[in-house]
Motif scaffolding. Sequence first.
Motif, PDB file in Angstrom:
ATOM      1  N   GLU A 200       0.816  -1.218   0.000  1.00 20.88           N
ATOM      2  CA  GLU A 200       0.000   0.000   0.000  1.00 20.88           C
ATOM      3  C   GLU A 200       0.849   1.269   0.000  1.00 20.88           C
ATOM      4  O   GLU A 200       0.366   2.343  -0.360  1.00 20.88           O
ATOM      5  CB  GLU A 200      -0.922   0.014   1.230  1.00 20.88           C
ATOM      6  CG  GLU A 200      -2.064  -0.976   1.177  1.00 20.88           C
ATOM      7  CD  GLU A 200      -3.153  -0.553   0.204  1.00 20.88           C
ATOM      8  OE1 GLU A 200      -3.311   0.664  -0.043  1.00 20.88           O
ATOM      9  OE2 GLU A 200      -3.849  -1.436  -0.317  1.00 20.88           O
ATOM     10  N   THR A 201       2.102   1.165   0.401  1.00 21.31           N
ATOM     11  CA  THR A 201       2.948   2.349   0.515  1.00 21.31           C
ATOM     12  C   THR A 201       3.225   2.967  -0.856  1.00 21.31           C
ATOM     13  O   THR A 201       3.722   2.277  -1.756  1.00 21.31           O
ATOM     14  CB  THR A 201       4.293   1.988   1.177  1.00 21.31           C
ATOM     15  OG1 THR A 201       4.048   1.415   2.449  1.00 21.31           O
ATOM     16  CG2 THR A 201       5.160   3.230   1.342  1.00 21.31           C
ATOM     17  N   PRO A 202       2.912   4.248  -1.059  1.00 20.52           N
ATOM     18  CA  PRO A 202       3.216   4.899  -2.335  1.00 20.52           C
ATOM     19  C   PRO A 202       4.710   4.866  -2.627  1.00 20.52           C
ATOM     20  O   PRO A 202       5.541   5.019  -1.722  1.00 20.52           O
ATOM     21  CB  PRO A 202       2.737   6.348  -2.120  1.00 20.52           C
ATOM     22  CG  PRO A 202       1.729   6.251  -1.011  1.00 20.52           C
ATOM     23  CD  PRO A 202       2.206   5.147  -0.121  1.00 20.52           C
ATOM     24  N   ALA A 203       5.055   4.664  -3.890  1.00 20.38           N
ATOM     25  CA  ALA A 203       6.465   4.495  -4.271  1.00 20.38           C
ATOM     26  C   ALA A 203       7.308   5.721  -3.941  1.00 20.38           C
ATOM     27  O   ALA A 203       8.497   5.603  -3.633  1.00 20.38           O
ATOM     28  CB  ALA A 203       6.555   4.173  -5.763  1.00 20.38           C
ATOM     29  N   ASP A 204       6.719   6.905  -3.987  1.00 16.57           N
ATOM     30  CA  ASP A 204       7.491   8.132  -3.782  1.00 16.57           C
ATOM     31  C   ASP A 204       7.417   8.651  -2.344  1.00 16.57           C
ATOM     32  O   ASP A 204       7.870   9.760  -2.052  1.00 16.57           O
ATOM     33  CB  ASP A 204       7.005   9.222  -4.735  1.00 16.57           C
ATOM     34  CG  ASP A 204       5.527   9.544  -4.555  1.00 16.57           C
ATOM     35  OD1 ASP A 204       4.816   8.740  -3.919  1.00 16.57           O
ATOM     36  OD2 ASP A 204       5.081  10.595  -5.058  1.00 16.57           O
ATOM     37  N   ALA A 205       6.838   7.850  -1.439  1.00 13.04           N
ATOM     38  CA  ALA A 205       6.701   8.290  -0.043  1.00 13.04           C
ATOM     39  C   ALA A 205       7.744   7.599   0.825  1.00 13.04           C
ATOM     40  O   ALA A 205       7.915   6.386   0.757  1.00 13.04           O
ATOM     41  CB  ALA A 205       5.297   7.970   0.473  1.00 13.04           C
ATOM     42  N   ASP A 206       8.425   8.372   1.623  1.00 12.12           N
ATOM     43  CA  ASP A 206       9.439   7.824   2.529  1.00 12.12           C
ATOM     44  C   ASP A 206       8.755   7.370   3.812  1.00 12.12           C
ATOM     45  O   ASP A 206       8.927   7.957   4.884  1.00 12.12           O
ATOM     46  CB  ASP A 206      10.498   8.896   2.814  1.00 12.12           C
ATOM     47  CG  ASP A 206      11.581   8.394   3.773  1.00 12.12           C
ATOM     48  OD1 ASP A 206      11.735   7.160   3.893  1.00 12.12           O
ATOM     49  OD2 ASP A 206      12.241   9.237   4.410  1.00 12.12           O
ATOM     50  N   TRP A 209       6.659   0.700   6.867  1.00  8.86           N
ATOM     51  CA  TRP A 209       5.446  -0.080   6.606  1.00  8.86           C
ATOM     52  C   TRP A 209       4.369   0.137   7.668  1.00  8.86           C
ATOM     53  O   TRP A 209       3.171   0.191   7.342  1.00  8.86           O
ATOM     54  CB  TRP A 209       5.784  -1.566   6.472  1.00  8.86           C
ATOM     55  CG  TRP A 209       6.309  -2.229   7.722  1.00  8.86           C
ATOM     56  CD1 TRP A 209       7.604  -2.389   8.102  1.00  8.86           C
ATOM     57  CD2 TRP A 209       5.523  -2.847   8.753  1.00  8.86           C
ATOM     58  NE1 TRP A 209       7.691  -3.048   9.302  1.00  8.86           N
ATOM     59  CE2 TRP A 209       6.421  -3.352   9.732  1.00  8.86           C
ATOM     60  CE3 TRP A 209       4.154  -3.029   8.952  1.00  8.86           C
ATOM     61  CZ2 TRP A 209       5.998  -4.014  10.874  1.00  8.86           C
ATOM     62  CZ3 TRP A 209       3.723  -3.685  10.099  1.00  8.86           C
ATOM     63  CH2 TRP A 209       4.631  -4.169  11.036  1.00  8.86           C
ATOM     64  N   TRP A 210       4.748   0.267   8.945  1.00  9.66           N
ATOM     65  CA  TRP A 210       3.735   0.451   9.979  1.00  9.66           C
ATOM     66  C   TRP A 210       3.133   1.854   9.931  1.00  9.66           C
ATOM     67  O   TRP A 210       2.008   2.057  10.384  1.00  9.66           O
ATOM     68  CB  TRP A 210       4.295   0.138  11.359  1.00  9.66           C
ATOM     69  CG  TRP A 210       5.406   1.033  11.835  1.00  9.66           C
ATOM     70  CD1 TRP A 210       5.293   2.191  12.542  1.00  9.66           C
ATOM     71  CD2 TRP A 210       6.813   0.839  11.632  1.00  9.66           C
ATOM     72  NE1 TRP A 210       6.529   2.730  12.801  1.00  9.66           N
ATOM     73  CE2 TRP A 210       7.485   1.914  12.255  1.00  9.66           C
ATOM     74  CE3 TRP A 210       7.564  -0.150  10.986  1.00  9.66           C
ATOM     75  CZ2 TRP A 210       8.869   2.033  12.243  1.00  9.66           C
ATOM     76  CZ3 TRP A 210       8.946  -0.031  10.986  1.00  9.66           C
ATOM     77  CH2 TRP A 210       9.588   1.050  11.607  1.00  9.66           C
ATOM     78  N   GLU A 211       3.851   2.812   9.357  1.00  7.44           N
ATOM     79  CA  GLU A 211       3.282   4.148   9.178  1.00  7.44           C
ATOM     80  C   GLU A 211       2.210   4.127   8.098  1.00  7.44           C
ATOM     81  O   GLU A 211       1.155   4.763   8.238  1.00  7.44           O
ATOM     82  CB  GLU A 211       4.398   5.135   8.830  1.00  7.44           C
ATOM     83  CG  GLU A 211       5.371   5.349   9.990  1.00  7.44           C
ATOM     84  CD  GLU A 211       6.633   6.095   9.616  1.00  7.44           C
ATOM     85  OE1 GLU A 211       7.340   6.573  10.528  1.00  7.44           O
ATOM     86  OE2 GLU A 211       6.937   6.198   8.404  1.00  7.44           O
ATOM     87  N   THR A 212       2.462   3.390   7.017  1.00  6.68           N
ATOM     88  CA  THR A 212       1.427   3.219   5.998  1.00  6.68           C
ATOM     89  C   THR A 212       0.243   2.459   6.577  1.00  6.68           C
ATOM     90  O   THR A 212      -0.920   2.825   6.339  1.00  6.68           O
ATOM     91  CB  THR A 212       1.974   2.448   4.783  1.00  6.68           C
ATOM     92  OG1 THR A 212       3.076   3.161   4.230  1.00  6.68           O
ATOM     93  CG2 THR A 212       0.899   2.280   3.723  1.00  6.68           C
ATOM     94  N   GLY A 213       0.529   1.401   7.344  1.00  8.64           N
ATOM     95  CA  GLY A 213      -0.556   0.666   7.980  1.00  8.64           C
ATOM     96  C   GLY A 213      -1.397   1.566   8.863  1.00  8.64           C
ATOM     97  O   GLY A 213      -2.635   1.496   8.855  1.00  8.64           O
ATOM     98  N   ALA A 214      -0.744   2.446   9.612  1.00  7.18           N
ATOM     99  CA  ALA A 214      -1.460   3.392  10.468  1.00  7.18           C
ATOM    100  C   ALA A 214      -2.365   4.298   9.637  1.00  7.18           C
ATOM    101  O   ALA A 214      -3.511   4.564  10.016  1.00  7.18           O
ATOM    102  CB  ALA A 214      -0.463   4.224  11.267  1.00  7.18           C
ATOM    103  N   ALA A 215      -1.860   4.770   8.508  1.00  2.00           N
ATOM    104  CA  ALA A 215      -2.654   5.634   7.629  1.00  2.00           C
ATOM    105  C   ALA A 215      -3.899   4.917   7.136  1.00  2.00           C
ATOM    106  O   ALA A 215      -4.978   5.513   7.017  1.00  2.00           O
ATOM    107  CB  ALA A 215      -1.809   6.097   6.449  1.00  2.00           C
TER     108      ALA A 215
END
Length: 382
Positions: A200-206, A209-215
């Motif tokens: 799910e993490t956008p390719a251009d976002a630093d 993985w758990w930050e994307t999960g949180a989002a």
Amino acid sequence: MEHQANRRGGIALAFTRAASRYWLEVFPAARHEVGYLRRRAENIPDPILRHLALSTQRGKWGNLEGAAAFATFAPRQHRVALARLLVCLQGIYDYADTLTEQPSQHPSANARQLHTAILAALQLDRPHPDYYAQHILRDDDGYLLALVNTCRVAIASLPTYSLVANAVLRNAQRIVSYQCLINSQPESDFRAFFNWAAKETPADADLRWWETGAACGSSTAIFALLAAATKSRLTRSEADMIEAIYWPWVGALHTLLDSTVDHAEDSAAGQHSLIDHYVSSQDMADRMQFLTAEAMRRASAAGIEHRLILAGMVSLYLSDRNAWLPAVHPTARSVLETLGGLGFPTLLVLRARRVTQGHAGMCRFRHCLSLCRHLPNKGIPN
């Protein structure tokens, strides 16, 4: 100096107007809807479900009031209806989340079935499934069904919902997936969650993985898009810009701040927390500062209303004393400093709201609010 003074004055004026709209128009509508949720919950026949519904409402009042805040910037004729919609939708999420935490033979299936109520609330023609199909209790006398139908009636009145519907459902599906994975994995094995979040993490976002999960677990993108749908001249490009503010940036910050507030309680109960994946308190503070800065940058590009929403959301969590416990204190400080000039006055108002929560203290709270209106002009840094 003159430019900075004008800018500070503009922020002060926006803060005062937003505060006035919220407390005089949106907040009463939100409290009315909270009362409706309470009355519906009081009529649930099953004593355990009734207790869970009522305790969830009492324990997560900040979620309900925070959801309603998105109605502050809707056109005046839509503010009351939108506030009620957002409170009701958040009520569904909180209730489903609480039931998901109860023992179940099939935790993932139970989480998915309960959280389909969110998807159903956002789709007018979707058939109602049996939301309790995987749960050991089910006699709620139509409580969950009534909340879903209340949301549908309100959504039908949004003038440009068709422009945001796909994005709203995309973010709602992320919530369902998040809840299935976060509640079904053993404490020592988060591989499925990791694999899903990494994809799910956008390719251009630093992002980690758990930050994307949180989002993905945050409802803020849905609320922002529903608020945008009250505007008859909304364009698809504006809707896309709004979604890009809240997912993943504001959403990640939202869920992670919630985790910082609950961290002591989760640790005492031996429960997993997303912030446990940070290697140190300083690492967490640095990453949360990064998320705040990026959210602020995107919100500023879209308009002052999104900066105010961000400041309100952050301050709601930082007004909780648990946000300043030693283990998470560096994070709270770095987030507040990054928030800039809107951080302190908003935090002060919401801290006063916590202190005076309830009927008895509202007079003192309104007095405190009137004093806070003057704060942005008194040297608060940008």
